[in-house]
Write a protein that holds these residues in place. Structure first.
Motif, PDB file in Angstrom:
ATOM      1  N   ILE A 130       8.792  -4.278 -14.059  1.00 39.90           N
ATOM      2  CA  ILE A 130       7.543  -4.272 -13.292  1.00 39.90           C
ATOM      3  C   ILE A 130       7.248  -5.772 -12.823  1.00 39.90           C
ATOM      4  N   HIS A 131       6.634  -5.781 -11.687  1.00 40.12           N
ATOM      5  CA  HIS A 131       6.369  -7.254 -11.054  1.00 40.12           C
ATOM      6  C   HIS A 131       5.372  -7.197 -10.379  1.00 40.12           C
ATOM      7  N   PHE A 132       4.438  -8.361 -10.553  1.00 44.45           N
ATOM      8  CA  PHE A 132       3.406  -8.940 -10.036  1.00 44.45           C
ATOM      9  C   PHE A 132       3.374  -9.658  -8.701  1.00 44.45           C
ATOM     10  N   SER A 133       2.819  -9.057  -7.775  1.00 44.48           N
ATOM     11  CA  SER A 133       2.995 -10.097  -6.498  1.00 44.48           C
ATOM     12  C   SER A 133       1.506 -10.372  -6.259  1.00 44.48           C
ATOM     13  N   GLU A 134       1.077 -11.555  -6.155  1.00 44.17           N
ATOM     14  CA  GLU A 134      -0.104 -12.006  -6.097  1.00 44.17           C
ATOM     15  C   GLU A 134      -0.365 -11.650  -4.481  1.00 44.17           C
ATOM     16  N   ASP A 135       0.482 -11.839  -3.530  1.00 37.44           N
ATOM     17  CA  ASP A 135       0.073 -11.263  -2.201  1.00 37.44           C
ATOM     18  C   ASP A 135       0.918 -10.167  -2.006  1.00 37.44           C
ATOM     19  N   ALA A 136       0.199  -8.939  -1.540  1.00 32.36           N
ATOM     20  CA  ALA A 136       0.653  -7.475  -1.391  1.00 32.36           C
ATOM     21  C   ALA A 136       1.447  -7.437  -0.360  1.00 32.36           C
ATOM     22  N   GLY A 137       1.456  -8.489   0.586  1.00 31.37           N
ATOM     23  CA  GLY A 137       2.207  -8.395   2.144  1.00 31.37           C
ATOM     24  C   GLY A 137       1.962  -7.023   2.660  1.00 31.37           C
ATOM     25  N   LYS A 138       2.898  -6.419   3.209  1.00 29.43           N
ATOM     26  CA  LYS A 138       2.684  -5.279   4.196  1.00 29.43           C
ATOM     27  C   LYS A 138       2.835  -4.077   3.145  1.00 29.43           C
ATOM     28  N   THR A 139       2.962  -4.123   1.694  1.00 31.34           N
ATOM     29  CA  THR A 139       3.320  -2.878   0.986  1.00 31.34           C
ATOM     30  C   THR A 139       2.265  -1.746   1.002  1.00 31.34           C
ATOM     31  N   PHE A 140       1.109  -2.076   1.421  1.00 27.11           N
ATOM     32  CA  PHE A 140      -0.069  -0.952   1.711  1.00 27.11           C
ATOM     33  C   PHE A 140      -0.511  -1.223   2.974  1.00 27.11           C
ATOM     34  N   ARG A 141       0.349  -1.391   3.957  1.00 25.63           N
ATOM     35  CA  ARG A 141      -0.268  -1.414   5.327  1.00 25.63           C
ATOM     36  C   ARG A 141       0.044  -0.388   6.294  1.00 25.63           C
ATOM     37  N   SER A 142       0.643   0.768   5.944  1.00 22.65           N
ATOM     38  CA  SER A 142       1.047   1.941   6.761  1.00 22.65           C
ATOM     39  C   SER A 142      -0.319   2.448   7.195  1.00 22.65           C
ATOM     40  N   PHE A 143      -0.061   3.271   8.451  1.00 21.75           N
ATOM     41  CA  PHE A 143      -1.267   3.800   9.016  1.00 21.75           C
ATOM     42  C   PHE A 143      -2.302   4.622   7.899  1.00 21.75           C
ATOM     43  N   LEU A 144      -1.552   5.304   7.046  1.00 22.73           N
ATOM     44  CA  LEU A 144      -2.460   6.150   5.936  1.00 22.73           C
ATOM     45  C   LEU A 144      -2.918   5.055   5.139  1.00 22.73           C
ATOM     46  N   SER A 145      -2.417   4.051   4.765  1.00 27.99           N
ATOM     47  CA  SER A 145      -2.990   3.285   3.664  1.00 27.99           C
ATOM     48  C   SER A 145      -4.058   2.558   4.257  1.00 27.99           C
ATOM     49  N   ARG A 146      -3.875   2.181   5.806  1.00 30.80           N
ATOM     50  CA  ARG A 146      -5.078   1.411   6.466  1.00 30.80           C
ATOM     51  C   ARG A 146      -6.349   2.177   6.246  1.00 30.80           C
ATOM     52  N   MET A 147      -5.893   3.691   6.700  1.00 28.84           N
ATOM     53  CA  MET A 147      -7.171   4.564   6.709  1.00 28.84           C
ATOM     54  C   MET A 147      -7.862   4.865   5.543  1.00 28.84           C
ATOM     55  N   SER A 148      -7.295   4.964   4.289  1.00 31.26           N
ATOM     56  CA  SER A 148      -7.888   4.980   3.234  1.00 31.26           C
ATOM     57  C   SER A 148      -8.221   3.736   2.516  1.00 31.26           C
ATOM     58  N   GLY A 149      -7.891   2.626   3.008  1.00 29.81           N
ATOM     59  CA  GLY A 149      -8.589   1.415   2.514  1.00 29.81           C
ATOM     60  C   GLY A 149      -7.548   0.514   1.858  1.00 29.81           C
ATOM     61  N   LEU A 150      -6.822   1.204   1.196  1.00 32.74           N
ATOM     62  CA  LEU A 150      -5.675   0.499   0.497  1.00 32.74           C
ATOM     63  C   LEU A 150      -5.081  -0.786   1.020  1.00 32.74           C
ATOM     64  N   GLY A 151      -5.113  -0.647   2.534  1.00 31.20           N
ATOM     65  CA  GLY A 151      -4.515  -1.954   3.123  1.00 31.20           C
ATOM     66  C   GLY A 151      -5.197  -3.236   2.903  1.00 31.20           C
TER      67      GLY A 151
END
Ligand SMILES: Cc1cc2nc3c(=O)[nH]c(=O)nc-3n(C[C@H](O)[C@H](O)[C@H](O)COP(=O)(O)O)c2cc1C
Length: 218
Positions: free
Chosen positions: A44-65
């Motif tokens: 398991i790994h922690f990344s301070e900057d999520a980068g584009k991990t949650f930037r898909s269209f659906l994630s942006r719509m749900s707020g996860l982006g």
């Protein structure tokens, strides 16, 4: 806040403040992850900057982006990898709640982008990600099955079992599917049954961890 209190307070949070996690907390998170990886034989790994991990269209719509940071859960591929990721990942999620942070398990993430943050080693599989940060709120209560819809066993159920099932019903599951059964056997052992669905083995690991904390029995 105890771990059990964290179970009652935690809800999935999908909208995050534009605020970084403090260095002092990052140190604690990394220490906890090192402990968990050893215990669960995981990566398991922690990344301070999520980068584009949650930037898909659906994630942006749900707020996860908007999630500032990401936890990527991987490990050597094996039959029980998903369940171990669920069990130990939830241990981490509850710790993050105790640190005053908010989280959301995310099955629909970009594996490619996550693997840019954490390159999997040979033989490893990236299972799931967890969004983490300071939420704009604490999330909200959601619908749940009742104990009688998920448990099996004698009519008279001991308190520790009831407490365990109540905590298990607060466990996050993919799409809130709650497709599990918890059976109390005559010899007081407990079986956790996977009734199928997406990420159902990750769900089962999460459910087991909640049951153990709730029932106070390991
Ligand atoms: C294995 C797993 C995968 C999930 N994947 C997503 C996801 O891709 N997107 C999302 O918005 N929520 C996701 N969730 C969050 C669930 O929708 C949420 O846990 C469930 O609705 C119950 O709500 P609660 O966490 O507030 O108790 C996931 C949860 C789990 C356990």
């Amino acid at each position: 806040m105890t771990e059990k209190e964290a179970i009652f307070r935690r809800h999935s949070v999908r909208n995050y403040q534009d605020k970084k996690i403090e260095e002092s907390k990052i140190t604690l998170i990394k220490e906890k992850i090192a402990e968990i990886n050893k215990e669960g034989d995981l990566n398991i790994h922690f990344s301070e900057d999520a980068g584009k991990t949650f930037r898909s269209f659906l994630s942006r719509m749900s707020g996860l982006g908007s999630a500032p940071s990401a936890i990527v859960c991987a490990g050597k591929d094996s039959e029980d990898l998903d369940q171990r990721v669920g069990y130990y990942g939830e241990k981490l999620v509850l710790y993050l709640q105790q640190l005053g942070l908010n989280t959301c398990w995310v099955g629909m993430f970009s594996k490619k982008q996550a693997e840019l943050l954490v390159a999997p080693e040979t033989g490893e599989r990236t299972v799931i990600a967890i969004a983490v940060g300071y939420g704009v709120n604490q999330g909200k209560e959601r619908k749940t099955k009742t104990p009688s819809e998920v448990w099996e066993g004698p009519d008279e159920k001991p308190d520790w079992f009831v407490e365990g099932v109540n905590a298990a019903l607060l466990a996050p599951t993919a799409m809130n599917q709650q497709k599990f059964t918890i059976r109390l056997n005559e010899d007081e052992t407990v079986d956790f049954i996977d009734n199928g669905g997406v990420f159902s083995q990750v769900d089962l690991g999460i459910v087991k961890y909640h049951f153990e904390v709730g029932s106070e029995r390991k």
